[in-house]
Write a protein that holds these residues in place. Structure first.
Motif, PDB file in Angstrom:
ATOM      1  N   ILE A 169       6.956   6.038   4.319  1.00  0.00           N
ATOM      2  CA  ILE A 169       5.657   5.931   3.845  1.00  0.00           C
ATOM      3  C   ILE A 169       5.545   7.438   2.864  1.00  0.00           C
ATOM      4  N   ARG A 170       5.998   8.336   3.200  1.00  0.00           N
ATOM      5  CA  ARG A 170       6.294   9.433   2.243  1.00  0.00           C
ATOM      6  C   ARG A 170       6.983   9.110   0.918  1.00  0.00           C
ATOM      7  N   LEU A 171       7.922   8.221   0.904  1.00  0.00           N
ATOM      8  CA  LEU A 171       8.664   7.867  -0.152  1.00  0.00           C
ATOM      9  C   LEU A 171       7.526   6.911  -1.190  1.00  0.00           C
ATOM     10  N   ILE A 172       6.979   6.131  -0.387  1.00  0.00           N
ATOM     11  CA  ILE A 172       5.831   5.072  -1.041  1.00  0.00           C
ATOM     12  C   ILE A 172       4.784   6.087  -1.657  1.00  0.00           C
ATOM     13  N   GLY A 173       4.261   7.194  -1.048  1.00  0.00           N
ATOM     14  CA  GLY A 173       3.262   8.038  -1.364  1.00  0.00           C
ATOM     15  C   GLY A 173       3.851   8.944  -2.475  1.00  0.00           C
ATOM     16  N   PHE A 174       5.001   9.345  -2.488  1.00  0.00           N
ATOM     17  CA  PHE A 174       5.478   9.924  -3.791  1.00  0.00           C
ATOM     18  C   PHE A 174       5.820   9.309  -4.836  1.00  0.00           C
ATOM     19  N   GLY A 175       6.237   7.844  -4.623  1.00  0.00           N
ATOM     20  CA  GLY A 175       6.465   6.921  -5.762  1.00  0.00           C
ATOM     21  C   GLY A 175       5.289   6.468  -6.363  1.00  0.00           C
ATOM     22  N   LEU A 176       4.157   6.351  -5.719  1.00  0.00           N
ATOM     23  CA  LEU A 176       2.721   6.059  -6.320  1.00  0.00           C
ATOM     24  C   LEU A 176       2.217   6.956  -7.094  1.00  0.00           C
ATOM     25  N   ALA A 177       2.313   8.346  -6.630  1.00  0.00           N
ATOM     26  CA  ALA A 177       1.941   9.472  -7.388  1.00  0.00           C
ATOM     27  C   ALA A 177       2.655   9.809  -8.538  1.00  0.00           C
ATOM     28  N   GLY A 178       3.874   9.745  -8.453  1.00  0.00           N
ATOM     29  CA  GLY A 178       5.145   9.717  -9.349  1.00  0.00           C
ATOM     30  C   GLY A 178       4.900   8.840 -10.484  1.00  0.00           C
ATOM     31  N   TRP A 179       4.526   7.656  -9.994  1.00  0.00           N
ATOM     32  CA  TRP A 179       4.429   6.589 -11.035  1.00  0.00           C
ATOM     33  C   TRP A 179       3.177   6.967 -12.055  1.00  0.00           C
ATOM     34  N   ALA A 180       2.064   7.392 -11.329  1.00  0.00           N
ATOM     35  CA  ALA A 180       0.964   7.873 -12.064  1.00  0.00           C
ATOM     36  C   ALA A 180       1.377   8.653 -13.039  1.00  0.00           C
ATOM     37  N   ILE A 181       2.131   9.696 -12.837  1.00  0.00           N
ATOM     38  CA  ILE A 181       2.468  10.930 -13.653  1.00  0.00           C
ATOM     39  C   ILE A 181       3.432  10.160 -15.014  1.00  0.00           C
ATOM     40  N   VAL A 182       4.184   9.618 -14.653  1.00  0.00           N
ATOM     41  CA  VAL A 182       5.444   8.816 -15.589  1.00  0.00           C
ATOM     42  C   VAL A 182       4.522   7.833 -16.532  1.00  0.00           C
ATOM     43  N   ASP A 183       3.577   7.086 -15.831  1.00  0.00           N
ATOM     44  CA  ASP A 183       2.819   6.275 -16.579  1.00  0.00           C
ATOM     45  C   ASP A 183       1.920   7.141 -17.530  1.00  0.00           C
ATOM     46  N   VAL A 228      -1.736   7.945   0.644  1.00  0.00           N
ATOM     47  CA  VAL A 228      -0.488   7.426   1.446  1.00  0.00           C
ATOM     48  C   VAL A 228       0.434   8.663   2.182  1.00  0.00           C
ATOM     49  N   LEU A 229       0.193   9.628   1.193  1.00  0.00           N
ATOM     50  CA  LEU A 229       1.097  10.806   1.659  1.00  0.00           C
ATOM     51  C   LEU A 229       0.339  11.389   3.005  1.00  0.00           C
ATOM     52  N   ILE A 230      -1.079  11.328   2.899  1.00  0.00           N
ATOM     53  CA  ILE A 230      -1.796  11.727   3.952  1.00  0.00           C
ATOM     54  C   ILE A 230      -1.606  10.916   5.297  1.00  0.00           C
ATOM     55  N   MET A 231      -1.389   9.513   4.999  1.00  0.00           N
ATOM     56  CA  MET A 231      -1.287   8.650   6.021  1.00  0.00           C
ATOM     57  C   MET A 231       0.104   8.919   6.627  1.00  0.00           C
ATOM     58  N   ALA A 232       1.294   9.451   5.939  1.00  0.00           N
ATOM     59  CA  ALA A 232       2.410   9.655   6.114  1.00  0.00           C
ATOM     60  C   ALA A 232       2.492  10.831   7.274  1.00  0.00           C
ATOM     61  N   GLN A 233       1.552  11.827   6.843  1.00  0.00           N
ATOM     62  CA  GLN A 233       1.302  12.979   7.816  1.00  0.00           C
ATOM     63  C   GLN A 233       0.659  12.414   9.039  1.00  0.00           C
ATOM     64  N   ALA A 234      -0.213  11.606   9.162  1.00  0.00           N
ATOM     65  CA  ALA A 234      -0.885  11.169  10.203  1.00  0.00           C
ATOM     66  C   ALA A 234      -0.013  10.223  11.196  1.00  0.00           C
TER      67      ALA A 234
END
Lengths: 212, 71
Positions: free
Chosen positions: A133-147, A191-197
């Motif tokens: 879940i952390r990877l998904i969160g980092f991926g989504l946030a990272g994609w926004a930056i890359v895009d 998603v990152l907050i969800m990973a913390q949960a």
């Protein structure tokens, strides 16, 4: 079979099918489609309202000094999207952008499938799932930056080679302020907050197991 | 951990086997082993009550506090 199980089985098959379709599209694209034959294409979104949109020739033209750098400029279906084909040697980043997107979507599907499979085994709270879940969160946030970086770069290229000030209110806009709610950045943070949960849930489950 | 579980001592005093205690208390052998080896994070009052009833003892006979520096 209860509803939860039906939902998990359904999700699993949808994800497996999506992964297969993605692979098929990529293979088909390289085997029968253009493959990497479009690295010099450039898609530009014009900052102009629908009402003021004029024919393409009045909106965009190639700067005379760069006439040898741009092969063609065409409108995509009469909309505000313009597709410019550049000559070789002008790097537009489209190929890398697409490659990152496809790899990211594949990784996303794979991680989600593994989470669903673990849910099928009733192993929701595991350290592996927290990591996924952390990877998904980092991926989504990272994609926004890359895009955002690629959008900025494409706009810079378009501004450099093309003239656009033929119509009032029309310009090739550079998005200095990223649209936080229009991309995956905020979703990634959620998603990152969800990973913390999930991480907290994992600790609670371990404590519960060790309470006699 | 500063809390020591002396279940082995009480079992020896009462000449009772772990399996018998587990059956009387209503917990599995695996959970009793977690308790005996000090891996447990917590113990429910209901479990403590059942152990004390089965072994005819006080909670203090089973649980002991020793500061970490003495361990």
């Amino acid at each position: 079979m209860n509803w939860n199980k039906i939902l998990i089985v359904y999700s699993k098959w949808v994800l497996i099918l999506s992964r297969f379709i993605l692979l098929f599209v990529v293979v088909y694209h390289f085997a029968f489609g253009p493959g990497f034959d479009y690295p010099n294409s450039l898609e530009i979104k014009l900052d102009v309202s629908e009402g003021t949109f004029e024919p393409l020739k009045e909106v965009l033209s190639i700067k005379p000094e760069f006439s040898d750098k741009v092969e063609s400029v065409e409108s995509l279906g009469g909309s505000r999207l313009i597709n410019a084909k550049m000559h070789e040697g002008v790097f537009t980043g489209v190929g890398i952008h697409t490659l990152i997107l496809v790899a990211g979507v594949f990784a996303f599907l794979q991680l989600l499938l593994q989470i669903v499979k673990s849910a099928e085994r009733k192993e929701f709270f595991s350290s592996k799932n927290v990591r996924r879940i952390r990877l998904i969160g980092f991926g989504l946030a990272g994609w926004a930056i890359v895009d955002y970086v690629f959008t900025w770069y494409r706009t810079y290229i378009a501004d450099k080679y093309l003239d656009s000030v033929y119509l009032e209110n029309t310009r090739i806009s550079i998005p200095f302020v990223p649209d936080l709610f229009g991309n995956t950045f905020v979703i990634g943070l959620i998603v990152l907050i969800m990973a913390q949960a999930f991480d907290h849930g994992l600790k609670l489950e371990k404590e519960q197991e060790l309470t006699i | 951990m500063a809390i020591i579980v002396n279940l082995d001592v009480m079992l020896a005093r009462r000449k009772m086997q772990s399996k018998e205690l587990a059956e009387k208390v209503g917990i599995t052998m695996a959970n009793l082993s977690i308790l005996k080896t000090g891996k447990a994070k917590a113990i429910r009052f209901s479990t403590l009550n059942a152990i004390c009833t089965a072994l005819d003892c006080q909670p203090a006979d089973i649980l002991e506090f020793r500061p970490d520096d003495e361990l």
